[in-house]
Design a protein around this motif. Sequence first.
Motif, short mmCIF file in Angstrom:
data_model
loop_
_atom_site.label_atom_id
_atom_site.label_comp_id
_atom_site.label_asym_id
_atom_site.label_seq_id
_atom_site.Cartn_x
_atom_site.Cartn_y
_atom_site.Cartn_z
N UNK A 89 -7.53 11.06 -11.45
CA UNK A 89 -7.06 9.80 -10.87
C UNK A 89 -6.70 9.94 -9.39
N UNK A 90 -5.98 10.98 -9.04
CA UNK A 90 -5.46 11.15 -7.69
C UNK A 90 -6.61 11.38 -6.72
N UNK A 91 -7.35 12.46 -6.93
CA UNK A 91 -8.55 12.74 -6.12
C UNK A 91 -9.60 13.21 -7.11
N UNK A 92 -10.44 12.30 -7.61
CA UNK A 92 -11.36 12.64 -8.69
C UNK A 92 -12.42 13.64 -8.25
N UNK B 218 0.83 -1.20 0.00
CA UNK B 218 0.00 0.00 0.00
C UNK B 218 0.87 1.25 0.00
N UNK B 219 1.93 1.21 0.81
CA UNK B 219 2.81 2.38 0.89
C UNK B 219 3.46 2.63 -0.47
N UNK C 103 2.02 21.96 -6.16
CA UNK C 103 2.79 20.88 -6.79
C UNK C 103 3.57 21.36 -8.01
N UNK D 195 1.05 4.12 -2.81
CA UNK D 195 0.79 5.52 -2.47
C UNK D 195 1.93 6.40 -2.95
N UNK E 240 -13.70 8.65 -12.23
CA UNK E 240 -12.34 8.21 -11.95
C UNK E 240 -11.75 7.43 -13.11
N UNK F 134 4.19 10.94 6.52
CA UNK F 134 2.84 10.63 7.00
C UNK F 134 2.84 9.29 7.73
N UNK G 143 11.29 12.31 -3.66
CA UNK G 143 10.44 13.30 -3.00
C UNK G 143 9.15 12.64 -2.51
N UNK H 266 7.95 12.20 1.38
CA UNK H 266 6.63 12.81 1.64
C UNK H 266 5.71 11.81 2.31
N UNK H 267 5.59 10.62 1.71
CA UNK H 267 4.68 9.60 2.24
C UNK H 267 5.22 9.03 3.55
N UNK I 183 1.56 6.99 -6.70
CA UNK I 183 0.56 7.99 -7.09
C UNK I 183 0.97 9.39 -6.65
N UNK I 184 1.67 9.50 -5.54
CA UNK I 184 2.06 10.83 -5.09
C UNK I 184 3.15 11.40 -5.99
#
Lengths: 361, 306, 355
Positions: B208-211, B6-7, B221, B10, B117, B254, B246, B250-251, B13-14
């Motif tokens: 795709x990222x946040x539809x 999952x990481x 960004x 993520x 999406x 979090x 990067x 970044x991830x 996509x980031x």
Amino acid sequence: MRLILEKRSEHSEFMTLMSPLLAIFLTVVTGAIIFALQGLNPLEALYVYFIEPVTSMWSIEEVLVKAAPLILIGAGLSICYMANVWNIGAEGQLTMGAAFGSIVPIFFTSWQSPLTLVAMLVCGAIGGAAFAAIPAFLKNRFNANEILTSLMLVYIAQLILDWLVRGPWRDPKGYNFPQSIPFEGWQLLPTLGDGRVHIGIILAIVAVIILSILMSRTLKGFEIMVIGNSPRAGRFSGFSRKKTVWFCLLLSGGLAGLAGIGEVAGPSGQLQPSISPGYGFTAIIVAFLGRLNPIGVFFAGIMLAITYIGGEGAQVVLGVSDKTAQVFQGILLFFILACDTLILYRIKLLGPVTPQQAAAE
Amino acid sequence: MDGTQAIILTIITASTPLLLAAIGELVVERSGVLNLGVEGMMVMGAVCGFATAYTTGSPTLGIFAGIMAGIGMAFIFAFMTQTLVSNQVATGLALTLLGLGLSGLIGESFVGLPGVKLVPVSIPLLSDIPFIGRILFGQDILVYASIALVIATTYVLFKTRVGLIIRAVGDNHHSAHSLGYNVIMVRYACILFGGACAGLSGAYLSLAYTPQWIENMTAGRGWIALALVVFATWLPKRLAIGAYLFGTVWIMGLYVQAQGLGIPSQFLSSLPYLVTIIALVIISGNKTLTRVNTPACIGQSFVPDR
Amino acid sequence: MKKWLGFAAAVAMSFAITSASAADKLKVGFIYVGPIGDHGWSYQHEQGRLAIDAALGDQVETSYIEKVDEGPDAERAIERLARQGANLIFTTSFGFMEPTLKVAKRFPDVKFEHATGYKRADNVSTYSSRFYEGRYIIGQIAARMSKSGVAGYIGSFPIPEVVRGINSFMLGAQSVNPDFKLKIVWVNSWFDPGKEADAAKVLIGQGADIITQHTDSTAPLQIAGENGVYGFGQASDMIAFAPNSQLTAIVDDWSSYYVNRTKAALDGTWESTDTWGGINDKMVGMAPFTNMPDDVKAEAGKTTAKIISGRFHPFQGPIFKQDGTEAAKEGEIISDGELLGMNWYVKGIDDQLPQ
């Protein structure tokens, strides 16, 4: 048909004067069309944008309040860019200036003296300059690109400030909300009259005068110009590129820091997470609109402030959204930049290129 | 889903929007032009992509619209800086201002609507391989597009005549001109390519990222993409590494927070920027490397003498 | 010269027309911190403004300024509304507190309403919502619906408002499952859909099967939907973004408050007060309970009813702080003052509150 630019042998004096007027004329026409399309009375809209901000004493004062940090930062940046040193992190230097300057009122709460304010301003300038010293050092020592480092440092500065006001510098009486203690009267910049205009605008004017003397009358100014135009020529004349990098970044950082503490000790009156609506970035535009000339920066700062104030008024009077104001501002900038071309170049329209012409080129 | 997987997903996509926007800007800068309007082109790509996909129901058309929006914005920049030789730094900043305002106006009626999406492709069989299947073969098409763009850009820039011309124009426009190349046209083409990439990156965010469409959804960004180009010393390969580095920092910031270790979140949030600076310092220390790759004419206007 | 006179006359005329028609109406102004297109905080306040227009449009005239930075610009924006004749001004973010008070001092005849602050004056009221009531309910639902017993919580900034929400959520969850776990990520922003989405993914990757957020965008809920875990809407009903995942949403509803205060200003009964309204006052709304079995739905409905009737308070003792000290004895309710400045976690939260 195509557009051809022909370099003028020298700057056109006529166009230097005409270009801003032409730009404003074009913006007014385009603006009128945009407003009419949105179903607004174009005359009223234009009045609100350009004229109303300078019709009442209150809004003139607000224009000056808004313009002060823009001019202060823009003047420093203009020197930087003249020397081909690309400091685009003034926003970060402003933030650190604000934080550094606030050390005085936050930790020496009871020190009440005319010197308090002086100390705050000095600390602010030092904070900004120190933060600008990082890209200067990285540039000179490691050849790290200052565009990147100064920009990244903006984010870091804002996070540092955020941490300070939410943590160690939080007002103990503020219900844990992110803000410092409110500054007391003697820790605030004196105002001119009863309004909000503070001596920041005077600092800005003084900076403009000093910098324009520096650039036009001193060897240092000449050095910056030579190095900016051609680093090689600069080297042959024995000027140090590295020293220029230090000088420009420290100078512009210091001025940005001064603007930062000016905002905190002026309109804001306390340190909080958000201390500038992007002054450090807007000042970049101001520097270029002012053609990298400190006096030009002064007028550019005033002009940009007017469109901000006008745009805000338009939201209330006309009910247009902030977006329209932003688009309008963008268009104004485009026209100004485009019209500046006329100062250096003559524009010619050519007919379709015939094969013979093409071959001759 | 497995945590590590999952990481990694993520992180991918980031990193993708950063990589997409940055690869375009890299080509622009290689041709000697500095376009600081990436954020503005990106946000226009996001709103046009969303609006088109929402209206037509087709994310493919949305992607196309995002690209076209980016190209449209880039054309304004190209006309201003190449034809009218206005200052590139100021024009780029004005472009960002315009883009943020205009996108807000266009998007006014699309706020609060669920988007369409872009469905990830899922290569049969391969995407079922444990762990790496989803990561390598189950991404959406734009992730593959970003990788393909990096490879294609590397190839074109360094192995083809076109690339040679672009680099020649960026390194010394006067000699490129005297060799008979049309400096202005080459730069026009590169700027439009940069706009297309930025628009695509924006469309990735809103499809795709946040539809969804939210004002200012690019949230800086575009600026990070700009920084990555310099960080990569104008090399596409290094750009990909930079973007993923990067994204990873970044991830991970979090991730570490969710562990509840009590490290100030501001510190973790500032790590990606710190790491970028440090990495840049290390790379820049190698002087020959940077100097060879830096486009010498970056930011300078060119007007052919006649 | 003639032309310019014509221009001036036209301008003057257009003003005369607008001001004549507006002279006898009450003017209500709004200051928003974000764009009204954020579909979150400022958007909900804008809905409140529109509700005033709908209810009292013939007697009032409303206007707003959006994207007002909480820094040096705020005071000017507020003063502008006052100077342009606004009789009642709502400043809708905490950072507008000092500027509101400064302007209020200069305009004693104008009425001000400041959201989420704690400083008042004769012509400055404050108002806020007891969002934590909703948080308790969703905490309870979360513990019922979670299989892993772990929820992911995306926070904006560790201010008392958000910390209060986290505590209330946790107390609600613990009322069902005393061992419930909470993983918290601060994104240091009210508004970055991309980062909120990243945080949601990271939390899901670490085993959270419930996602809730105290940030403004729909992104975390969307990610929850994509990954087949449950989530909650924030600020507005976001069911359209995750039809199979949204359990309910805490809805900021400023309409009734705004309409009531405007009415009070109209009939002269307005006075400076402090309003902290909850579900009972219709300032906090709960979106329909969906995607859950009937017994969970019934329990959530019962808790809501108990909170409305005042028979239950989310911060009703016994409550222990993270370090084990007692914050409220059995039957005791934590005071509003303590809630307002809350900077400690309740027992059971593993995270350390940034100090």
